[in-house]
Design a protein around this motif. Structure first.
Motif, PDB file in Angstrom:
ATOM      1  N   UNK A 236       0.630  -1.227  -0.200  1.00 17.13           N
ATOM      2  CA  UNK A 236       0.072  -0.024  -0.059  1.00 17.13           C
ATOM      3  C   UNK A 236       0.768   1.248   0.041  1.00 17.13           C
ATOM      4  N   UNK A 237       2.185   1.261   0.739  1.00 15.07           N
ATOM      5  CA  UNK A 237       2.843   2.419   0.990  1.00 15.07           C
ATOM      6  C   UNK A 237       3.632   2.602  -0.430  1.00 15.07           C
ATOM      7  N   UNK A 238       3.890   1.652  -1.120  1.00 15.23           N
ATOM      8  CA  UNK A 238       4.471   1.635  -2.390  1.00 15.23           C
ATOM      9  C   UNK A 238       3.726   2.087  -3.558  1.00 15.23           C
ATOM     10  N   UNK A 243       3.223   9.141  -1.130  1.00 13.76           N
ATOM     11  CA  UNK A 243       4.413   8.515  -0.559  1.00 13.76           C
ATOM     12  C   UNK A 243       3.873   8.436   1.074  1.00 13.76           C
ATOM     13  N   UNK A 244       2.654   8.114   1.711  1.00 11.68           N
ATOM     14  CA  UNK A 244       2.271   8.100   2.742  1.00 11.68           C
ATOM     15  C   UNK A 244       2.606   6.595   3.546  1.00 11.68           C
ATOM     16  N   UNK A 245       2.916   6.635   4.846  1.00  9.65           N
ATOM     17  CA  UNK A 245       2.816   5.513   5.641  1.00  9.65           C
ATOM     18  C   UNK A 245       1.617   4.843   5.646  1.00  9.65           C
ATOM     19  N   UNK A 246       1.416   3.556   6.248  1.00  9.71           N
ATOM     20  CA  UNK A 246       0.162   2.756   6.371  1.00  9.71           C
ATOM     21  C   UNK A 246      -0.434   3.655   7.524  1.00  9.71           C
ATOM     22  N   UNK A 247       0.058   3.944   8.383  1.00  7.29           N
ATOM     23  CA  UNK A 247      -0.350   4.778   9.598  1.00  7.29           C
ATOM     24  C   UNK A 247      -1.148   6.091   9.173  1.00  7.29           C
ATOM     25  N   UNK A 255      -3.764  12.888   2.333  1.00  5.35           N
ATOM     26  CA  UNK A 255      -4.372  11.786   1.589  1.00  5.35           C
ATOM     27  C   UNK A 255      -5.574  12.256   1.013  1.00  5.35           C
ATOM     28  N   UNK A 256      -5.595  11.862  -0.513  1.00  3.01           N
ATOM     29  CA  UNK A 256      -6.752  12.211  -1.345  1.00  3.01           C
ATOM     30  C   UNK A 256      -7.729  11.084  -1.381  1.00  3.01           C
TER      31      UNK A 256
END
Length: 282
Positions: A236-238, A243-247, A255-256
């Motif tokens: 998911x991060x990739x 380039x957001x982390x999972x958390x 996040x859009x």
């Protein structure tokens, strides 16, 4: 999910900018629907626009004589922000669609962020405060206050408004001067940057994204993470274009809700759902 999102983006853009008479004759629709705002950055001056832009409406209220709290605009932002958050940016913004399409063009090595992103991402808040709010209240042109963001910066207004109007209206072409070429330069710069960096205007300059970002943590539409099923593969991060982390997914103001993380998860532990509910697997 990607095809659905693209279809929604295209459909929403066509519906909200479908006044073909305006494009053919270089005239702006001024009917009763123009008193209604659409949630995305949609230029009032676009000859095809059938409704108004919420940032433009906010500036118009701030431009009134004497300071008045713009309750109508604030209520609009609260409604769509609390329901959708930056889902609006990912699914319902015409200029966001333009940047998405530009980024798909196979030129240059793609980047998710600019250098110094951790600082530059606050640029959109500076634009909101200094250009949309303070600028609209303090800058004057003649005896009227100036909608500073729309007049001097907004690339969406240049692309969807100024260029189609100048292309079909000879009188406007003869009046194009320094201000038009400045805004055209801003548009061309962001257009070129979008070929390499994912949605640079949305990430660094959009005041509407700044507003909706404040609602991301508690808006109704969320991406739920089922931690029990997660195998920490980081797919998911990739896949996340921001380039957001999972958390950070869904909760971060950046996040859009594009859904790319949902598509990428092999365990299907990421799901769109309403706030306070848990998505279940079939």
């Amino acid at each position: 999910m990607r095809r659905l999102r693209l279809a929604v983006q295209l459909l929403f853009t066509i519906v909200t900018n479908g006044y073909m008479y305006g494009f053919l004759n270089g005239k702006i629709y001024r009917g009763s629907l123009k008193y209604v705002c659409v949630p995305g950055l949609n230029c009032y001056s676009c000859p095809g626009a059938v409704a108004a832009c919420p940032i433009g409406a906010l500036q118009a209220l701030l431009n009134q004589r004497g300071f008045q709290i713009p309750f109508a605009a604030l209520g609009f932002f609260f409604l769509f922000g609390s329901l959708l958050g930056r889902f609006v940016c990912g699914w319902l913004c015409p200029f966001g669609l333009v940047q998405d399409l530009l980024h798909k063009i196979p030129l240059f090595k793609k980047k998710k962020r600019l250098p110094f992103h951790h600082i530059l991402k606050y640029g959109k808040y500076a634009v909101l405060i200094l250009w949309v709010c303070v600028g609209s209240m303090l800058l004057f042109g003649g005896f009227a206050k100036v909608p500073a963001f729309c007049k001097y910066l907004c690339p969406s207004g240049t692309l969807f408004g100024a260029l189609p109007l100048i292309g079909t209206n000879e009188a406007l072409r003869s009046q194009a001067g320094g201000l038009f070429f400045w805004k055209l330069g801003v548009l061309l710069f962001l257009t070129a940057l979008s070929l390499k960096v994912y949605r640079p205007f949305c990430q660094y300059l959009c005041p509407l994204g700044a507003i909706y970002g404040w609602f991301n943590q508690f808006s109704l539409v969320q991406i739920h993470w089922d931690a029990k099923q997660c195998v920490s593969c980081h797919a998911c991060e990739k896949a996340c274009p921001a380039a957001l982390s999972l958390h950070e997914i869904s909760h971060s103001a950046e996040c859009i809700r594009c859904g790319k993380c949902v598509d990428a998860c092999p365990q299907k532990c990421l799901h769109f759902c309403g706030k306070g509910t848990k998505a279940t697997k079939n």
